[in-house]
Design a protein around this motif. Structure first.
Motif, short mmCIF file in Angstrom:
data_model
loop_
_atom_site.label_atom_id
_atom_site.label_comp_id
_atom_site.label_asym_id
_atom_site.label_seq_id
_atom_site.Cartn_x
_atom_site.Cartn_y
_atom_site.Cartn_z
N PHE A 167 0.83 -1.21 0.00
CA PHE A 167 0.00 0.00 0.00
C PHE A 167 0.86 1.26 0.00
CE2 PHE A 167 -2.11 3.36 2.46
CZ PHE A 167 -3.22 3.59 1.66
N LEU A 168 1.91 1.28 0.82
CA LEU A 168 2.78 2.45 0.89
C LEU A 168 3.53 2.67 -0.42
CD1 LEU A 168 4.29 2.23 4.49
CD2 LEU A 168 2.51 3.76 3.66
N THR A 169 3.91 1.59 -1.09
CA THR A 169 4.61 1.73 -2.37
C THR A 169 3.73 2.41 -3.41
OG1 THR A 169 5.90 -0.27 -1.92
CG2 THR A 169 5.80 0.47 -4.20
N VAL A 170 2.46 1.99 -3.47
CA VAL A 170 1.52 2.62 -4.41
C VAL A 170 1.21 4.05 -3.98
CG1 VAL A 170 -0.76 2.45 -5.48
CG2 VAL A 170 0.55 0.37 -4.99
N HIS A 171 1.04 4.25 -2.68
CA HIS A 171 0.75 5.58 -2.16
C HIS A 171 1.86 6.58 -2.50
CE1 HIS A 171 -0.47 8.71 0.76
NE2 HIS A 171 0.82 8.76 1.08
N ASN A 172 3.10 6.16 -2.37
CA ASN A 172 4.22 7.05 -2.64
C ASN A 172 4.31 7.46 -4.11
OD1 ASN A 172 4.99 6.95 0.04
ND2 ASN A 172 6.46 5.30 -0.27
N ALA A 173 3.73 6.64 -4.99
CA ALA A 173 3.77 6.95 -6.42
C ALA A 173 2.92 8.17 -6.77
CB ALA A 173 3.30 5.74 -7.23
N ASP A 212 -4.22 -9.13 -5.71
CA ASP A 212 -5.64 -8.87 -5.46
C ASP A 212 -6.06 -7.70 -6.37
OD1 ASP A 212 -8.15 -8.11 -4.56
OD2 ASP A 212 -7.70 -8.51 -2.47
N PRO A 213 -6.78 -7.98 -7.46
CA PRO A 213 -7.12 -6.90 -8.41
C PRO A 213 -7.94 -5.80 -7.79
CG PRO A 213 -8.34 -8.93 -8.91
CD PRO A 213 -7.30 -9.28 -7.91
N ASN A 214 -8.87 -6.16 -6.90
CA ASN A 214 -9.70 -5.13 -6.25
C ASN A 214 -8.85 -4.25 -5.32
OD1 ASN A 214 -12.13 -5.86 -7.47
ND2 ASN A 214 -12.53 -7.44 -5.93
N GLY A 215 -7.92 -4.87 -4.62
CA GLY A 215 -7.05 -4.10 -3.74
C GLY A 215 -6.21 -3.10 -4.52
N TYR A 216 -5.65 -3.54 -5.64
CA TYR A 216 -4.84 -2.64 -6.45
C TYR A 216 -5.68 -1.57 -7.13
CZ TYR A 216 -0.44 -5.15 -5.93
OH TYR A 216 0.72 -5.69 -5.42
N LEU A 217 -6.92 -1.90 -7.47
CA LEU A 217 -7.81 -0.90 -8.07
C LEU A 217 -8.09 0.22 -7.08
CD1 LEU A 217 -9.68 0.13 -10.28
CD2 LEU A 217 -11.48 -1.37 -9.35
N TRP A 218 -8.41 -0.14 -5.84
CA TRP A 218 -8.65 0.89 -4.82
C TRP A 218 -7.38 1.66 -4.49
CZ3 TRP A 218 -13.15 2.75 -4.03
CH2 TRP A 218 -14.29 1.95 -4.12
N ALA A 219 -6.24 0.98 -4.53
CA ALA A 219 -4.97 1.67 -4.30
C ALA A 219 -4.69 2.68 -5.42
CB ALA A 219 -3.83 0.66 -4.20
N LEU A 220 -5.05 2.33 -6.65
CA LEU A 220 -4.88 3.25 -7.78
C LEU A 220 -5.79 4.47 -7.63
CD1 LEU A 220 -3.71 3.92 -10.56
CD2 LEU A 220 -5.55 2.55 -11.58
N ILE A 221 -7.03 4.24 -7.22
CA ILE A 221 -7.94 5.37 -6.98
C ILE A 221 -7.41 6.26 -5.86
CG2 ILE A 221 -10.28 5.98 -6.25
CD1 ILE A 221 -11.25 3.38 -7.54
N HIS A 222 -6.90 5.62 -4.81
CA HIS A 222 -6.29 6.37 -3.71
C HIS A 222 -5.12 7.21 -4.20
CE1 HIS A 222 -4.61 7.13 0.30
NE2 HIS A 222 -3.46 6.73 -0.17
#
Length: 306
Positions: free
Chosen positions: A98-104, A147-157
């Protein structure tokens, strides 16, 4: 001043670790996946504590201009998107992912500065942003428990975080301070999330939550609200008492410590990995065991409802 800055930075890191760990516990271990209620509760507690602090004279809030309040509402909408999508993503993804995607999200702000505002960026900053982008892009291909749903929500975030930062750069601050903006965010979030809890189905679905009457759930929710408020307060104070570079360094340190904490938690309990197979086989009986989306099994967390 030399002693105050490290103390403020260390307090910020402490509350950052505690707040994120508590949120992860509620969302993944207890599996309270009702974001309109959970995030609504957190913003309600934060708003009430900030309002009380204002009335007691502990903090200064000035909300005189209605036009400035209305001009900040688009940012409040993005703030709701940040906390809602972040809650969804954190309930499905491990903290380091989550933090890796968030930092992007820095890619959005850096790209806006370079290509829209035509600002010059150092080669070091460009390389660091590209590194963050590469890490976030490669991560799903290396994730064995994708988890595709997890990554989708992370992308929206990620998009909401980047858009929030861009809006903050474009917006003319006027007389609204950081605490004023956060106060508006809290009030708007409580109203929007409360009104969305019924259409989203969270309001009545939460009545079937298996740990609804457990003291661990109640204490964790109270802790998440308090820690979130103190994290916000220390972040605002740290930002106002340090330079932007120093604040970024403290924020980076907090994320590194959080990453190390999560890795140590995994390596310190290798027995949890034996329960990962049960997540792939729903036919296996699990007693006193709550599965974490990262594949770990937190055993014997609950003995009897309190």
């Amino acid at each position: 001043m030399y002693l105050k800055r490290p103390a403020g930075g260390l307090a910020f890191c402490l509350f950052y670790l505690a707040s994120n760990f508590t949120n992860k516990y509620v969302l993944s271990v207890l599996q309270f996946t009702y974001p309109t209620l959970f995030q609504g509760w957190q913003t309600l507690v934060g708003g009430l504590l900030l309002h009380i602090s204002w009335k007691l004279g502990w903090v200064e809030i000035n909300l005189c201009s209605r036009s400035e309040i209305l001009s900040w509402l688009p940012a409040s909408v993005l703030f709701v998107g940040i906390i809602y999508a972040g809650s969804r993503a954190l309930s499905r993804l491990p903290i380091p992912v989550f933090l890796t995607v968030h930092n992007a999200a820095e890619v959005i702000t850096c790209g806006f500065q370079k290509f829209v505002q035509k600002e010059q960026a150092s080669h070091l900053k460009v390389c660091s942003v590209l590194f963050l982008l590469a890490a976030a892009v490669c991560l799903p291909f290396c994730d064995t428990q994708f988890d595709p749903n997890g990554y989708l929500w992370a992308l929206i975030h990620l998009i909401c975080v980047g858009a929030y930062k861009v809006f903050h750069k474009l917006w003319k601050p006027g007389s609204l301070s950081d605490l004023d903006q956060q106060y508006i965010n809290y009030v708007f979030s409580v109203v929007l999330l409360a009104s969305a809890s019924h259409p989203a189905g969270d309001l009545f679905s939460a009545l079937d939550f298996p740990f609804l009457y457990f003291y661990r759930f109640h204490s964790s929710c109270c802790a998440s609200g308090l820690l979130g408020f103190f994290l916000m307060l220390h972040a605002v104070k740290l930002k106002s008492s340090t330079t932007s570079g120093q604040y970024a360094a403290w924020s980076f340190l907090a994320k590194i410590l959080h990453f190390m904490q999560d890795c140590l938690k995994i390596s310190a309990h290798p027995a949890w990995k034996n329960c990962a197979a049960t997540s792939q086989n729903p036919g296996i009986e699990r007693e006193n065991c709550v599965l974490d989306p990262s594949g770990l099994c937190w055993q014997e967390l609950f003995v009897a409802p309190m």
